[in-house]
Structures are given as structure tokens and as C-alpha cells.
Design an enzyme around this catalytic site. Structure first.
Site, short mmCIF file in Angstrom:
data_model
loop_
_atom_site.label_atom_id
_atom_site.label_comp_id
_atom_site.label_asym_id
_atom_site.label_seq_id
_atom_site.Cartn_x
_atom_site.Cartn_y
_atom_site.Cartn_z
N LYS A 1 -5.90 -14.49 -9.11
CA LYS A 1 -7.13 -14.40 -8.32
C LYS A 1 -8.15 -13.47 -8.95
O LYS A 1 -7.77 -12.45 -9.53
CB LYS A 1 -6.77 -13.84 -6.93
CG LYS A 1 -7.01 -14.81 -5.80
CD LYS A 1 -6.45 -14.24 -4.52
CE LYS A 1 -7.52 -13.63 -3.66
NZ LYS A 1 -7.07 -13.40 -2.27
N LYS B 1 0.82 -1.21 0.00
CA LYS B 1 0.00 0.00 0.00
C LYS B 1 0.86 1.26 0.00
O LYS B 1 0.44 2.30 -0.51
CB LYS B 1 -0.97 -0.01 1.18
CG LYS B 1 -2.07 -1.05 1.00
CD LYS B 1 -3.19 -0.91 2.01
CE LYS B 1 -4.30 -1.89 1.70
NZ LYS B 1 -5.31 -1.94 2.77
N LYS C 1 -11.51 -7.26 -8.41
CA LYS C 1 -12.27 -6.16 -8.98
C LYS C 1 -11.36 -5.12 -9.64
O LYS C 1 -11.80 -4.32 -10.45
CB LYS C 1 -13.12 -5.51 -7.89
CG LYS C 1 -14.52 -5.24 -8.36
CD LYS C 1 -15.25 -4.36 -7.40
CE LYS C 1 -14.61 -3.01 -7.33
NZ LYS C 1 -15.06 -2.22 -6.19
#
Ligand code: TRP
Length: 330
Positions: free
Chosen positions: A192, A110, A195
Site C-alpha cells: 500500500k 502499536k 507515508k
């Protein structure tokens, strides 16, 4: 025995999230007392839009209720409504080492994603997660593989606290989602379902229309050959079989048998039917909860009240053990 799990109120969920994590919660609540938490304090460790965060919190609550979270027997609540989460975080901060927090994969990732916003809360994210779990003296914590490192820190903080201040916390165990890591993208079975994928053909959202879902299944990649069998040599078909199996609660071998001697086209039609039936039922329930904010609010009010009862009891024990205040939780 107590199960605790948290979900971030970020964005619309896809069927991979449903099969991997939501379904796991639903099955655990049959066996154990559960505390389910919408972790809005975790969500502000990255940039956010206030009004959107509020909407998403209610969206996620309605999603879990529609999926079958039993809010009468178990607890569903919003993290920031129980102040003890942040209070325990501060105390655990005094036991957490900067050196170990620096090793967290999620923090590193992040930080890279938004290098201008590497804030202290983002760094402290795992300690807040530990506080979530330990406040309820949880023993089992359903998580995805990506949260295993945070679980290890949680266990270590519990051990450290107990050794230094006396036995207060059971050492919780991470329970890996059954299919969580295994629901792959429809357009690329090596990664995986996500979105954030560049193409919408990667995933089926819980909010997709029946037509969109059918179209996405039609376009889903398959493997060479024509048999409908599960195995390493057939990653794409295996992924589709897993989705079929999870959404219909049918054993994989039954699906293989059902489509023996048939081709991909027929299998995909059957799968699309199963997905559409699931989406139809889910979306009807979702709408019922999401459109009734009075009901939604009363469920979350009640959840926060019951969560607070447990949390404040643990926190009183913690204060006393650590030597804060004047004792006996004054
Ligand atoms: N970090 C978790 C995730 O992103 C969410 C979370 C917050 C959580 N607190 C938790 C999960 C406590 C389990 C237990 O998936």
C-alpha cells in the site's frame, strides 16, 4: 440513515488517502446526511507534540474542506469539542471485555512500535471509536480495511447495550473504501502507498509541488511488456491506471482505449498531467481555507454546535437507560 466517519489529525495526506477515503466521504455526502469528525482524542493514544497536534487539526480540516466536504449541509467538527464522546466511552467501557480488546491487531501493532508507551487509552481506542459512531446513531461508516475489526467491536457493543438496557442504538455497518486498500506504492505495487515508506518515490503527497509529482511519476515502476492494460499480470500499471481513473473520474476501459498502441512514456505523461491538474486545483482551495483561520474556526464552531445537539440527545437517552443519575437525565 446517517454516515459517520473519523480521520486522525496525523501528518500530511497522500493521493492514496485522497482516493481511498476523502473521495469516499465526498461521494457519500451526495446521498446521505453525514457527520465527519477530526478525532484528536484518538491521536493522543500515541506520543504527540501539543502544538503540532493543534496545527494538524486545522490542516486536516482544511484538507477535507478543500476536497469538497459540504460544511453547510453536513457536519465537520473536532472530536474533543464534544465532551459526550469521552462520556459515552466510559459507559461502553463497562460493556467491553478486556479479552476482546486484547485481540485488536492495531493495539498489538502499536504496542510493538512503542513498547514503552502501551497506555490505557491506546488499549481503549476501539471503545472511543464505538462511542463516536453510536453517539450519532450512525448506520453507515466508511472505513479502510484495517478498521474492520474495530467496526465489529462497535457492532457488538451496540448489540450488547441494546440487549441489556433496551433498544437505543441501530447496528452500524462498515462501508469499505472503494479503492482504499488498492492504491499501491509507486515504487512497489505489492504494498500500500504509505507515508512511512522508506523512499519518497513511494507516494505523492497532497502538498507535493507539480515538479515533484512529475518526477515521481517518471520514476514509478512499470511491468514487463508495453501495453497499457488493467489486470493481475500488470500490478504496477494497473495501480497507475486506478490513480488516473479516480482522479479524473474516467472509467478504466476509457483509459485503456485512449492509450491503445501507445507506450508507457506517453501514458505516464498523461497521468502526470492529470495528477498535476488535480494537485493545482486542490492546493489552491486548500490555501484558501488554511490561510483563513477565521473562516476555518467558524466552520468548526458551527460543526461542534450541531454535533453537540445530536450527541447530547443520545447521551441523555443512554444515561436514563443505564440508570445513571436520578432519571430523565438529571
Ligand atoms: N480509527 C479510525 C482510523 O484510524 C479513525 C476513527 C476514529 C473513525 N473514530 C472513527 C473512523 C469513527 C470511522 C468512525 O482510520
Amino acid at each position: 440513515m446517517l454516515v459517520f466517519s473519523g480521520v486522525q489529525p496525523t501528518g500530511t495526506l497522500h493521493i492514496g488517502n485522497y482516493i481511498g477515503s476523502i473521495k469516499q466521504w465526498i461521494s457519500l455526502q451526495k446521498e446521505y446526511p453525514c457527520v465527519f469528525c477530526i478525532v484528536d482524542l484518538h491521536a493522543i493514544t500515541v506520543r504527540h507534540v501539543p502544538a503540532k497536534l493543534r496545527t494538524l487539526t486545522l490542516d486536516v480540516a482544511a484538507t477535507y474542506l478543500a476536497a469538497g466536504v459540504d460544511f453547510e449541509r453536513h457536519i465537520l467538527f473536532v472530536q474533543s469539542e464534544v465532551a459526550e464522546h469521552t462520556q459515552l466511552t466510559w459507559i461502553l467501557n463497562s460493556l467491553a471485555k478486556v479479552s476482546e480488546l486484547k485481540l485488536m491487531h492495531q493495539f498489538k501493532e502499536k504496542s510493538k512500535e512503542d513498547a514503552k508507551n502501551i497506555n490505557a487509552a491506546l488499549f481503549d481506542y476501539p471503545v472511543l471509536m464505538a462511542a463516536d459512531i453510536l453517539l450519532y446513531k450512525a448506520t453507515h461508516v466508511p472505513i479502510g480495511h484495517d478498521q474492520m475489526q474495530h467496526m465489529e467491536i462497535t457492532r457488538e457493543l451496540a448489540r450488547r447495550f441494546n440487549a441489556q438496557f433496551g433498544e437505543v442504538f441501530p447496528i452500524p455497518e462498515g462501508v469499505l473504501h472503494k479503492f482504499g486498500a488498492r492504491i499501491m506504492g509507486l515504487d512497489d505495487p505489492t504494498k500500500k502507498m504509505a507515508k512511512t515508506a522508506s523512499s519518497a518515490y513511494n507516494y505523492i503527497l497532497l502538498t507535493d509541488t507539480i515538479d515533484e509529482a512529475r518526477d515521481k511519476i517518471k520514476h514509478a515502476v512499470t511491468d514487463s511488456g508495453r501495453e497499457i492494460i488493467f489486470g493481475e499480470k500488470k500490478p504496477a500499471v494497473s495501480n497507475l491506471i486506478t490513480i488516473y481513473s479516480a482522479l479524473t473520474d474516467t472509467p478504466i476501459s476509457d483509459i485503456e482505449k485512449k492509450y491503445e498502441g501507445k507506450g508507457y512514456k506517453e501514458f505516464k505523461e498523461g497521468l502526470a498531467d492529470a495528477i498535476c491538474e488535480f494537485l493545482g486545483t486542490f492546493q489552491k482551495k486548500y490555501k484558501k481555507f488554511r490561510s483563513d483561520e477565521k473562516l476555518l474556526n467558524s466552520i468548526l464552531d458551527d460543526g461542534a454546535k450541531r454535533a453537540k445537539k445530536i450527541a447530547s440527545k443520545t447521551f441523555a437517552e443512554v444515561r436514563d437507560a443505564v440508570g445513571l443519575g436520578r432519571g430523565d437525565s438529571k
